[in-house]
Design an enzyme around this catalytic site. Structure first.
Site, short mmCIF file in Angstrom:
data_model
loop_
_atom_site.label_atom_id
_atom_site.label_comp_id
_atom_site.label_asym_id
_atom_site.label_seq_id
_atom_site.Cartn_x
_atom_site.Cartn_y
_atom_site.Cartn_z
N ARG A 1 -3.08 -0.58 -16.59
CA ARG A 1 -1.86 -0.91 -15.82
C ARG A 1 -0.64 -0.97 -16.73
NH1 ARG A 1 -2.51 -2.18 -10.02
NH2 ARG A 1 -4.73 -1.83 -9.74
N TYR B 1 -7.30 -10.87 -17.36
CA TYR B 1 -6.85 -9.66 -16.69
C TYR B 1 -5.81 -9.99 -15.60
CZ TYR B 1 -6.38 -6.02 -13.29
OH TYR B 1 -5.81 -5.14 -12.41
N ASP C 1 3.95 -3.76 -3.75
CA ASP C 1 2.60 -4.36 -3.60
C ASP C 1 2.53 -5.48 -2.57
OD1 ASP C 1 -0.14 -4.22 -4.64
OD2 ASP C 1 0.20 -6.20 -5.48
N LYS D 1 0.22 2.61 -2.87
CA LYS D 1 1.42 1.85 -2.50
C LYS D 1 2.56 2.12 -3.48
CE LYS D 1 -0.65 -2.12 -2.37
NZ LYS D 1 -1.99 -1.55 -2.60
N ARG E 1 -9.94 -7.22 -11.06
CA ARG E 1 -10.20 -8.43 -10.28
C ARG E 1 -11.70 -8.58 -10.05
NH1 ARG E 1 -9.15 -7.63 -5.69
NH2 ARG E 1 -8.26 -5.54 -5.73
N ASP F 1 5.49 14.72 -0.93
CA ASP F 1 5.38 15.36 0.38
C ASP F 1 5.05 14.37 1.50
OD1 ASP F 1 6.02 18.13 -0.17
OD2 ASP F 1 4.26 18.06 -1.48
N GLY G 1 -4.61 -9.35 -12.40
CA GLY G 1 -4.77 -9.87 -11.04
C GLY G 1 -5.49 -11.21 -11.00
N SER H 1 -6.07 -1.61 -2.65
CA SER H 1 -5.76 -1.43 -4.07
C SER H 1 -6.02 0.00 -4.51
CB SER H 1 -6.61 -2.39 -4.90
OG SER H 1 -6.36 -3.71 -4.48
N ALA H 2 -5.11 0.52 -5.32
CA ALA H 2 -5.22 1.86 -5.89
C ALA H 2 -5.34 2.95 -4.81
CB ALA H 2 -6.37 1.95 -6.88
N CYS H 3 -4.64 2.75 -3.69
CA CYS H 3 -4.62 3.77 -2.62
C CYS H 3 -3.22 4.31 -2.35
CB CYS H 3 -5.22 3.21 -1.34
SG CYS H 3 -7.00 2.97 -1.47
N LYS I 1 -1.52 -11.98 -6.71
CA LYS I 1 -2.47 -12.03 -5.60
C LYS I 1 -2.83 -13.46 -5.22
CE LYS I 1 -2.32 -7.74 -4.88
NZ LYS I 1 -2.79 -6.68 -5.65
N HIS J 1 -0.22 -7.42 1.92
CA HIS J 1 -0.42 -6.52 0.78
C HIS J 1 0.28 -5.20 1.08
CE1 HIS J 1 -3.66 -4.56 -2.10
NE2 HIS J 1 -2.54 -4.81 -2.72
P1 GTP Z 1 -2.56 -1.45 -6.47
O1 GTP Z 1 -1.53 -1.69 -7.53
O2 GTP Z 1 -3.96 -1.56 -7.02
O3 GTP Z 1 -2.40 -2.29 -5.27
O4 GTP Z 1 -2.50 0.13 -6.11
P2 GTP Z 1 -1.48 1.01 -5.25
O5 GTP Z 1 -1.84 0.94 -3.80
O6 GTP Z 1 -0.07 0.71 -5.63
O7 GTP Z 1 -1.88 2.50 -5.73
P3 GTP Z 1 -1.06 3.58 -6.59
O8 GTP Z 1 0.22 4.00 -5.93
O9 GTP Z 1 -0.94 3.06 -7.97
O10 GTP Z 1 -2.04 4.83 -6.56
C1 GTP Z 1 -3.35 4.74 -7.03
C2 GTP Z 1 -3.94 6.11 -7.21
O11 GTP Z 1 -3.86 6.86 -6.00
C3 GTP Z 1 -3.27 6.92 -8.30
O12 GTP Z 1 -4.26 7.47 -9.13
C4 GTP Z 1 -2.55 8.00 -7.56
O13 GTP Z 1 -2.56 9.19 -8.30
C5 GTP Z 1 -3.33 8.15 -6.25
N1 GTP Z 1 -2.42 8.52 -5.14
C6 GTP Z 1 -1.30 7.87 -4.76
N2 GTP Z 1 -0.68 8.50 -3.74
C7 GTP Z 1 -1.43 9.59 -3.46
C8 GTP Z 1 -1.30 10.65 -2.50
O14 GTP Z 1 -0.38 10.72 -1.69
N3 GTP Z 1 -2.30 11.60 -2.51
C9 GTP Z 1 -3.34 11.55 -3.40
N4 GTP Z 1 -4.25 12.51 -3.33
N5 GTP Z 1 -3.47 10.57 -4.33
C10 GTP Z 1 -2.54 9.61 -4.35
C1 SPV Z 2 -4.54 -4.72 -6.71
O1 SPV Z 2 -5.70 -4.69 -7.17
O2 SPV Z 2 -4.29 -4.64 -5.49
C2 SPV Z 2 -3.39 -4.83 -7.65
C3 SPV Z 2 -3.66 -5.14 -9.04
O3 SPV Z 2 -2.25 -4.74 -7.24
S1 SPV Z 2 -4.07 -6.81 -9.27
O4 SPV Z 2 -2.90 -7.51 -9.73
O5 SPV Z 2 -5.13 -6.81 -10.27
O6 SPV Z 2 -4.53 -7.39 -8.03
MN MN Z 3 -2.26 -4.40 -4.99
#
Ligand code: GTP
Ligand code: SPV
Ligand code: MN
Length: 595
Positions: free
Chosen positions: A377, A197, A277, A252, A69, A504, A199, A248-250, A206, A226
């Site tokens: 993705r 791309y 999401d 979910k 994005r 866990d 998003g 994002s990428a944390c 989004k 979100h």
């Molecule tokens: P978006 O699709 O971007 O909104 O991302 P998301 O929030 O769904 O994140 P996702 O679950 O795909 O995790 C993103 C990254 O965080 C991955 O590389 C995972 O390996 C890492 N991750 C997820 N859960 C954990 C956790 O409990 N501990 C740690 N250390 N890393 C985690």
């Molecule tokens: C995010 O970035 O929070 C995503 C992927 O879930 S995207 O569809 O690119 O927004």
């Molecule tokens: Mn997202």
């Protein structure tokens, strides 16, 4: 396909503007989608993968300048700048329409205009909403057919109503200098140009389900967030639902599909996924908050997904999935990404389609040396997920017991804590911060405030958004979900994650549900209720209670710095910052001074 006058009129305007050679309505039939897949393979837009190992799966590569994005090119175009607020880029609608129409004009020449009618939410659900996206990209059509419910039946539900969201996507020549992702919430319109791309172009996601829908929810008294939605089943077979907002990428997708550790599975605990999401939430007839997942698939981060970290996500990608920007294993025509397993393919193409040598991988220079892009993705149908909830396809939504906020904080927030009440919980969400990831273009690993994980997605003034949260709390009263904050990402002095995370995290979910049911104790701290260490079950974990205590700790110095940063963050919102939140910040400062 429809006689709806508002639809016909808009499509006539779009045809006149874009000048397509051909027009094709997406009817949702498998036969039509299969024709499009064949066409995309014949032009090289998609690569068909090994039919035995990955049936119905394809690989697509976006341009290297178009992999995430683009927040600096995302606009909220409302009549008044004030409506969009300080956290959004703004432009006057007339000016932006003109600019975008000039960019898009005539760009469908020699191409087909695909018209995608889609429903966000189960077709016909009282919580669902309808959109129509026009695009010149087959990739977009095929992804939308996974991520949303598409086809003729959507138009039947729409009838002659004008309550639908217009979406124009024009790939143009994918020029980053003319790339714009623009929202006109007062006209229910989205325009996206010069990107391909996810998003930026899967406009149901989004753009509609968060930016436009958050605005609609504000006007209509509901919430678009979100958030993942999961159901935690206990040994008695009761299922409690929670919704969780992480940037994002944390984590979910990971939390939404988690498999509890063995000792909990044996007792009968299980997680059911409703969404990974986005959550749309409305107050139900019994006064509780009900959530649906408006999507129909998962657009998940590939790197790090493996059989241990997220078995259910990996299973979901084994058929009828589109992979974007992952690594291609030329030996067996399958895909690979960092963290899938310890056997990178020897004969492979990287995410750019170049011959790739895994021995050259350099963590400090990930984008250039990895096989898969860090924001690569998979687009997988939700029905592939082994733990998809029975409630997923039902339109009435699930009652939410707890709302969880979280983010990546190496040193600050404890593993978990509970807010004191709804208003305090809104404060916690409004002050959320996280270290940035590869999901958006820009620097990675920088701490930024990301209220409710909605910073890039809130379609109006964030001060009004906070007020809307407070208003929802008043309406919900004592039926409001309890609000928590989690942090899976606390690090030790060497920078390693202390908490094992992933499956866990069920240990923490159990404490959260117990708190909702008044079954678990807690220690009141300056920031909220923190678990008694002995109440987080460490059975079978290689972790002692002292280590656990280190990540439950609320450090006075760290939090005083945090409070000062929150104060700074709050200045952005000026008069629109609700007084209740200012009071909350003062309370926090007072509490800390007494520590
Ligand atoms: P978006 O699709 O971007 O909104 O991302 P998301 O929030 O769904 O994140 P996702 O679950 O795909 O995790 C993103 C990254 O965080 C991955 O590389 C995972 O390996 C890492 N991750 C997820 N859960 C954990 C956790 O409990 N501990 C740690 N250390 N890393 C985690
Ligand atoms: C995010 O970035 O929070 C995503 C992927 O879930 S995207 O569809 O690119 O927004
Ligand atoms: Mn997202």
């Amino acid at each position: 396909m429809t006689e709806n006058k508002t639809v016909v009129k808009w499509l006539d305007e779009m045809k006149a503007l874009l000048c397509p050679d051909k027009v094709m309505w997406i009817d949702g039939s498998e036969a039509q989608l299969e024709e499009l897949r064949k066409e995309a393979v014949s032009t090289g837009e998609m690569i068909k993968l090994n039919e035995e190992k990955l049936p119905g799966c394809y690989l697509h590569r976006t341009k290297p300048n178009d992999v995430a994005r683009v927040e600096d090119r995302t606009f909220i175009c409302t009549k008044d700048k004030e409506t969009a607020g300080p956290t959004n880029n703004w432009c006057a609608p007339d000016e932006m329409y003109e600019k975008l129409y000039n960019i898009a004009r005539g760009t469908y020449k020699g191409r087909t205009m695909y018209i995608i009618p889609y429903s966000m939410g189960p077709v016909g659900s009282p919580l669902a909403k309808i959109g129509i996206e026009v695009t010149d990209s087959i990739y977009v059509v095929l992804n939308m057919a996974i991520m949303t419910r598409v086809g003729a039946e959507v138009l039947k539900v729409l009838g002659d109503s004008n309550d639908w969201v217009r979406g124009l996507h024009a790939k143009c020549d994918v020029n980053p200098d003319d790339r714009y992702i623009c929202h006109f919430p007062e006209d229910n319109t989205i325009i996206s140009v010069n990107s391909a791309y996810g998003g930026n172009v899967l406009l149901g996601k989004k753009c509609f389900a968060l930016r436009i829908a958050s605005f609609q929810g504000w006007k209509e008294g509901w919430m678009a967030e979100h958030m993942l939605i999961l159901g935690l089943q206990n040994p008695k077979g009761e299922v409690k639902y929670v919704a969780a907002a992480f940037p994002s990428a944390c984590g979910k997708t990971n939390l939404a599909m988690l498999i509890p550790p063995e000792y909990l599975r044996k007792k009968g605990y299980k997680v059911w996924t409703v969404g990974d999401d986005i959550s749309w939430m409305k107050i139900g007839p019994d006064g509780r908050l009900y959530a649906i997942n408006p999507e129909n698939g998962f657009f998940g981060v590939a790197p790090g997904t493996n059989a241990q970290s997220n078995f259910n996500a990996l299973e979901s990608t084994k058929k009828n999935t589109i992979f974007t920007n992952v690594c291609l294993n030329l030996d067996d025509n399958t895909v690979w990404w960092e963290g899938l397993d310890k056997n990178p393919p020897k004969n492979a193409l990287n995410w750019k389609g170049e011959p790739w040598d895994y021995t050259k991988y350099d963590k400090a220079n990930k984008v250039a040396t990895s096989g898969a892009h860090p924001n690569s993705r998979f687009t997988a149908p939700a029905k592939n997920c082994p733990c998809i909830s029975d409630e997923f396809d039902k339109g009435q939504g699930v009652p939410i017991s707890a709302i969880i906020f979280g983010g990546r904080r190496a040193k600050c927030a404890p593993l978990v804590y509970q807010s004191k009440d709804w208003v305090n919980g809104v404060f916690v969400g409004s002050a959320m911060a996280s270290e940035t990831t590869a999901a958006a273009a820009g620097a990675v690993g920088v701490v930024r405030r990301d209220p409710m994980a909605m910073l890039p997605f809130c379609g109006y003034h964030m001060g009004d958004y906070f007020a809307h949260w407070l208003e929802m709390g008043k309406k919900l009263g004592d039926k409001a979900p309890k609000i928590f904050n989690v942090n899976w990402f606390r690090t030790d002095d060497e920078g390693n994650f202390v908490w094992p995370g992933f499956g866990d995290n069920a240990r923490v979910l159990n404490w959260i549900i117990d708190r909702c049911e008044g079954k678990a104790d807690a220690t009141e701290t300056a920031i909220g209720y923190v678990p008694k260490p002995e109440d987080i079950d460490l059975t079978d974990l290689d972790m002692d209670i002292e280590t656990l205590k280190s990540i439950l700790k609320v450090d006075k110095d760290v939090w005083e710095k945090e409070a000062a940063e929150i104060e700074e963050h709050y200045k952005k919102f000026g008069d629109k910052l609700p007084n209740e939140l200012r009071e909350q910040l003062n309370n926090l400062k007072n509490n800390l001074s007494k520590m």
